[in-house]
Design a protein around this motif. Structure first.
Motif, PDB file in Angstrom:
ATOM      1  N   LEU A  38      -5.097   4.564   3.843  1.00  0.00           N
ATOM      2  CA  LEU A  38      -4.931   3.248   3.244  1.00  0.00           C
ATOM      3  C   LEU A  38      -4.492   3.479   1.803  1.00  0.00           C
ATOM      4  CD1 LEU A  38      -8.255   1.588   4.517  1.00  0.00           C
ATOM      5  CD2 LEU A  38      -5.970   1.392   5.514  1.00  0.00           C
ATOM      6  N   ILE A  39      -3.304   3.047   1.493  1.00  0.00           N
ATOM      7  CA  ILE A  39      -2.714   3.332   0.192  1.00  0.00           C
ATOM      8  C   ILE A  39      -2.619   2.060  -0.635  1.00  0.00           C
ATOM      9  CG2 ILE A  39      -0.688   4.267  -0.985  1.00  0.00           C
ATOM     10  CD1 ILE A  39       0.132   5.416   1.818  1.00  0.00           C
ATOM     11  N   CYS A  40      -3.248   2.037  -1.791  1.00  0.00           N
ATOM     12  CA  CYS A  40      -3.159   0.856  -2.652  1.00  0.00           C
ATOM     13  C   CYS A  40      -1.901   0.934  -3.507  1.00  0.00           C
ATOM     14  CB  CYS A  40      -4.380   0.734  -3.547  1.00  0.00           C
ATOM     15  SG  CYS A  40      -4.263  -0.698  -4.645  1.00  0.00           S
ATOM     16  N   ARG A  41      -1.104  -0.112  -3.459  1.00  0.00           N
ATOM     17  CA  ARG A  41       0.159  -0.070  -4.192  1.00  0.00           C
ATOM     18  C   ARG A  41      -0.014  -0.459  -5.665  1.00  0.00           C
ATOM     19  NH1 ARG A  41       1.689  -5.208  -5.131  1.00  0.00           N
ATOM     20  NH2 ARG A  41       1.200  -6.765  -3.552  1.00  0.00           N
ATOM     21  N   GLU A  54      -0.073   0.492   3.756  1.00  0.00           N
ATOM     22  CA  GLU A  54       0.086   0.212   2.340  1.00  0.00           C
ATOM     23  C   GLU A  54      -0.403  -1.198   2.072  1.00  0.00           C
ATOM     24  OE1 GLU A  54       3.765   1.349  -0.672  1.00  0.00           O
ATOM     25  OE2 GLU A  54       4.098   0.773   1.402  1.00  0.00           O
ATOM     26  N   GLY A  55      -1.047  -1.392   0.957  1.00  0.00           N
ATOM     27  CA  GLY A  55      -1.527  -2.732   0.649  1.00  0.00           C
ATOM     28  C   GLY A  55      -2.328  -2.757  -0.632  1.00  0.00           C
ATOM     29  N   ILE A  56      -3.323  -3.614  -0.656  1.00  0.00           N
ATOM     30  CA  ILE A  56      -4.122  -3.803  -1.859  1.00  0.00           C
ATOM     31  C   ILE A  56      -5.573  -3.433  -1.573  1.00  0.00           C
ATOM     32  CG2 ILE A  56      -4.920  -5.489  -3.552  1.00  0.00           C
ATOM     33  CD1 ILE A  56      -2.016  -5.024  -3.774  1.00  0.00           C
ATOM     34  N   CYS A  57      -6.114  -2.560  -2.384  1.00  0.00           N
ATOM     35  CA  CYS A  57      -7.492  -2.122  -2.192  1.00  0.00           C
ATOM     36  C   CYS A  57      -8.451  -3.182  -2.738  1.00  0.00           C
ATOM     37  CB  CYS A  57      -7.724  -0.779  -2.865  1.00  0.00           C
ATOM     38  SG  CYS A  57      -8.080  -0.870  -4.622  1.00  0.00           S
ATOM     39  N   PRO A  58      -9.705  -3.147  -2.296  1.00  0.00           N
ATOM     40  CA  PRO A  58     -10.674  -4.169  -2.703  1.00  0.00           C
ATOM     41  C   PRO A  58     -10.799  -4.288  -4.218  1.00  0.00           C
ATOM     42  CG  PRO A  58     -11.738  -2.308  -1.585  1.00  0.00           C
ATOM     43  CD  PRO A  58     -10.286  -2.187  -1.352  1.00  0.00           C
ATOM     44  N   ALA A 111      -7.828  -6.150  -5.548  1.00  0.00           N
ATOM     45  CA  ALA A 111      -7.745  -7.521  -5.055  1.00  0.00           C
ATOM     46  C   ALA A 111      -8.606  -8.440  -5.913  1.00  0.00           C
ATOM     47  CB  ALA A 111      -8.201  -7.579  -3.601  1.00  0.00           C
TER      48      ALA A 111
END
Ligand SMILES: [Zn+2]
Ligand SMILES: [Zn+2]
Ligand SMILES: [Zn+2]
Ligand SMILES: [Zn+2]
Lengths: 160, 160
Positions: free
Chosen positions: B109-112, B148-152, B155
DNA sequence: CGAGATGTGTTATATTATAACATATGGCCT
DNA sequence: AGGCCATATGTTATAATATAACACATCTCG
């Protein structure tokens, strides 16, 4: 569910059908499928295989459609951003999308012998990882799912 | 199942534990965890984040452990080939493995926003794609699964 | 016409990665 | 000890992938 690419099929029809589909999509969405962009798409549709940006650029150069890297990269950017082409991260290369227009998380089967790439429809990426992600509150925006191995054709007649 | 990386944890212990584990593994398997290799591993363990080969090389250079690209790439090759470090294809970068030694298909899980990378244990890659692959006789050898997305953390307080 | 948006042409450069050859070190055989 | 092999490192050069930046063309809209 059936991955295109390793199976025999009417490839000429496969190319033409996808191209028509994308042309329609562009017309309706007001997207400009310019000569360079169209040609890059055709080059990729011709193969169920990932091509590097510079491979594509070489072909464009032969045809007088462009000679510098940005020409290829810009066309690829357009095609990728509208879902007509996918980037295979593992190979730093590009492949025509088998389901253009549809929203889907593509998954790829990459043959390490013949470099063939098949696109499989699957809900796994968002689904499986999604549950894990939700536990921690991670919001998935994009998923890369690439499996590397040996395709059926190469498995039968061991080339290497 | 719980992805390490975005959650608070005893990071010093996390580093030390993994390092000890890998040292033991190397001793038992007759692998040479040389100074450069060990230092690269430490650098990566220090962050739950993917670092480019040249970022790592910069640190090695500062410390007088090597100054040319092959030094970093060779150490990374060693670490990756023995499963101590994973390459994030999407980023052309490297991250320490959260489950070294174990055979597993890692998923990331990659935070952009913050570039954080969490490793999730999952059976999805081989399992889900596996069934599709079997239909056509494709033999999966390696699977890349990167979301890929946004980590807690990012967020909650939108940084960008 | 002038302004803005979009696409292309071109030069230069950044980033990522490897080939190739030289040197060092340690184990092991004779 | 001396020679030999395997492994690791040092170094130079270059390959492969990708983007920044600016100039120019075309089209649309007011
Ligand atoms: Zn086809
Ligand atoms: Zn094949
Ligand atoms: Zn930690
Ligand atoms: Zn984050």
């Amino acid at each position: 569910m059936d991955p295109i690419g390793f199976t025999n099929h009417d490839h000429a029809g496969c190319i033409k059908g996808t191209l028509t589909q994308i042309e329609t999509h562009c017309r309706e969405a007001g997207l400009q499928l310019t000569p360079v962009r169209r040609r890059v798409l055709e080059i990729l549709l011709h193969e169920h295989r990932a091509l590097g940006a510079y491979d594509i650029l070489d072909k464009l150069r032969e045809e007088g459609l462009g000679s510098q890297p940005p020409v290829a990269y810009r066309a690829l950017d357009f095609l990728v951003s509208h879902g007509f082409v996918n980037k295979i991260e593992r190979l730093n290369a590009f492949v025509a999308c088998a389901h253009p227009g549809e929203v889907h998380d593509p998954a790829f089967l990459i043959c390490r012998k013949c470099d063939g790439v098949a696109e499989a429809q699957t809900k796994s990426a968002r689904g499986q990882l999604g549950s894990t992600a939700k536990l921690t509150g991670f919001q998935i925006e994009r998923a890369v799912l690439e499996a590397e191995g040996i395709c059926p054709n190469c498995a039968e007649g061991p080339v290497v």
